[in-house]
Design an enzyme around this catalytic site. Structure first.
Site, mmCIF file in Angstrom:
data_model
loop_
_atom_site.group_PDB
_atom_site.id
_atom_site.type_symbol
_atom_site.label_atom_id
_atom_site.label_comp_id
_atom_site.label_asym_id
_atom_site.label_seq_id
_atom_site.Cartn_x
_atom_site.Cartn_y
_atom_site.Cartn_z
ATOM 1 N N LYS A 179 0.753 -1.161 -0.007
ATOM 2 C CA LYS A 179 0.100 -0.056 0.074
ATOM 3 C C LYS A 179 0.935 1.212 0.139
ATOM 4 O O LYS A 179 0.669 2.234 -0.665
ATOM 5 C CB LYS A 179 -0.902 0.062 1.156
ATOM 6 C CG LYS A 179 -2.135 -1.069 1.069
ATOM 7 C CD LYS A 179 -2.864 -1.392 2.267
ATOM 8 C CE LYS A 179 -3.740 -2.510 1.971
ATOM 9 N NZ LYS A 179 -4.566 -3.058 3.398
ATOM 10 N N GLN A 236 -4.735 -2.035 9.636
ATOM 11 C CA GLN A 236 -4.490 -3.184 9.014
ATOM 12 C C GLN A 236 -5.084 -4.154 9.715
ATOM 13 O O GLN A 236 -4.710 -4.371 11.134
ATOM 14 C CB GLN A 236 -3.164 -3.380 8.556
ATOM 15 C CG GLN A 236 -2.955 -5.056 7.822
ATOM 16 C CD GLN A 236 -3.579 -4.583 6.391
ATOM 17 O OE1 GLN A 236 -3.935 -3.624 5.829
ATOM 18 N NE2 GLN A 236 -3.891 -5.746 5.884
ATOM 19 N N ASP A 264 -11.001 2.430 3.935
ATOM 20 C CA ASP A 264 -11.113 0.804 3.853
ATOM 21 C C ASP A 264 -12.568 0.473 3.691
ATOM 22 O O ASP A 264 -13.012 -0.577 3.396
ATOM 23 C CB ASP A 264 -10.664 0.292 4.918
ATOM 24 C CG ASP A 264 -9.362 -0.659 4.824
ATOM 25 O OD1 ASP A 264 -9.122 -0.922 3.667
ATOM 26 O OD2 ASP A 264 -8.631 -0.779 5.725
HETATM 27 N N1 GUN Z 1 -6.708 -7.377 6.024
HETATM 28 C C1 GUN Z 1 -7.150 -7.987 4.813
HETATM 29 N N2 GUN Z 1 -7.711 -7.265 3.928
HETATM 30 C C2 GUN Z 1 -7.735 -5.928 4.476
HETATM 31 C C3 GUN Z 1 -7.977 -4.757 3.886
HETATM 32 O O1 GUN Z 1 -8.417 -4.653 2.840
HETATM 33 N N3 GUN Z 1 -7.968 -3.643 4.810
HETATM 34 C C4 GUN Z 1 -7.335 -3.690 6.087
HETATM 35 N N4 GUN Z 1 -7.275 -2.742 6.892
HETATM 36 N N5 GUN Z 1 -7.071 -4.922 6.631
HETATM 37 C C5 GUN Z 1 -6.980 -6.130 5.909
#
Ligand code: GUN
Length: 292
Positions: free
Chosen positions: A52, A96, A119
């Protein structure tokens, strides 16, 4: 069979975003700034968060990575969320998941300001999604929908089976594909661990989305000839032939299913890059929404 090449599709999205950022720079406007909170050192989470941050660099966004030990308290994370909510220089941020067991994920995601929730996990954004109102769409489901759209997959009136009902993929995706949108207008069946006759249900589907986190769960005998298959799984399995000692496995037995379906997304290089591209789209929107 054709590949739903998420890596290539995400690259063209990132190119479009870079052009938008370059234009903003030229006009002297603010550059989008994404922050990511990472707790612990789970290999998968570190890989995703690093990807990211890398995507921000490629596009020209600013990014800030905030890391904590596994042992960090819920209170410290809550306070960080509050300070990110109030920090005007940050346009959007993510925490995350998964978080360590002693931290309540729902409590944390509900504390994020919905206007910065890139998100799309906050109940307000999920509610807006259900009602087809403006808001942030969850990154992985939005990435899958965009992957279908940019590969001209017709979803109108199709039978779609989603396997797995997680809060961040299966449940929101089942709603998005059933909405009166394009892509959308599918007849959706959401299946899960208590589903009876799963094989029979999946084998009738025009579109199968596998999001259960069980490596190679979907086999060729479950798939209708010519179906579209999207693989959301990313489990690390031991593989001594790899330098790292593991390989990333999807939820679909690619070798056999790919011979039977019309389209399939690979792992890696399918849904993963699209999740990141959606997050970048949401981050640019977060800043636009603030009128910056
Ligand atoms: N864990 C797995 N996929 C994601 C996501 O798209 N965002 C976040 N914050 N955690 C995740």
């Amino acid at each position: 069979m054709q590949l739903l090449d998420g890596k290539a599709t995400a690259m063209s999205i990132k190119k479009e975003l870079k052009e938008a950022v370059d234009l903003r720079k030229k006009e002297g406007k603010k550059i989008p700034h994404l922050a990511a909170v990472l707790v612990g050192s789970d290999g998968g989470s570190m890989t995703y968060v690093n990807a990211k941050v890398k995507a921000c660099d490629e596009i020209g966004f600013e990014s800030t990575l905030i890391r904590y030990d596994d042992s960090v308290s819920e209170e410290v994370i809550m306070n960080k969320v509050k300070s990110l909510n109030e920090d005007n220089s940050i346009d959007g941020f993510i925490v995350q998941l998964p978080l360590p067991k002693h931290i309540d994920e729902l409590k944390i995601t509900q504390a994020i300001d919905p206007r910065k929730d890139v998100d799309g996990f906050h109940p307000m954004n999920l509610g807006n999604m259900v009602l087809n109102l403006p808001g942030f769409l969850p990154a992985t489901p939005a990435g899958i929908v965009e992957l279908l759209k940019r590969n001209d997959i017709d979803t109108e009136g199709k039978e779609c089976v989603v396997i797995g009902r997680s809060n961040i993929v299966g449940t929101p995706l089942s709603i998005m594909l059933g909405r009166n949108t394009n892509p959308g207008n599918c007849t959706v069946t959401l299946t899960h661990s208590r589903t009876k006759n799963l094989k029979e249900i999946v084998s009738k589907a025009d579109i199968v989305i596998a999001a259960i986190g069980r490596p190679e769960f979907v086999t060729a005998d479950m798939i209708k000839e010519g179906a579209v298959v999207v693989d959301v799984g990313t489990t690390r399995v031991e593989d001594s032939s790899k330098v790292k000692g593991w390989a990333l496995k999807g939820d679909v037995k690619f070798d056999e299913v790919s011979k039977k379906c019309s389209y399939i997304s690979p792992v890696p290089g399918g849904v993963g890059p699209m999740t990141i591209a959606s997050l970048m789209i949401n981050t640019l929107r977060a800043m636009d929404l603030k009128g910056k």
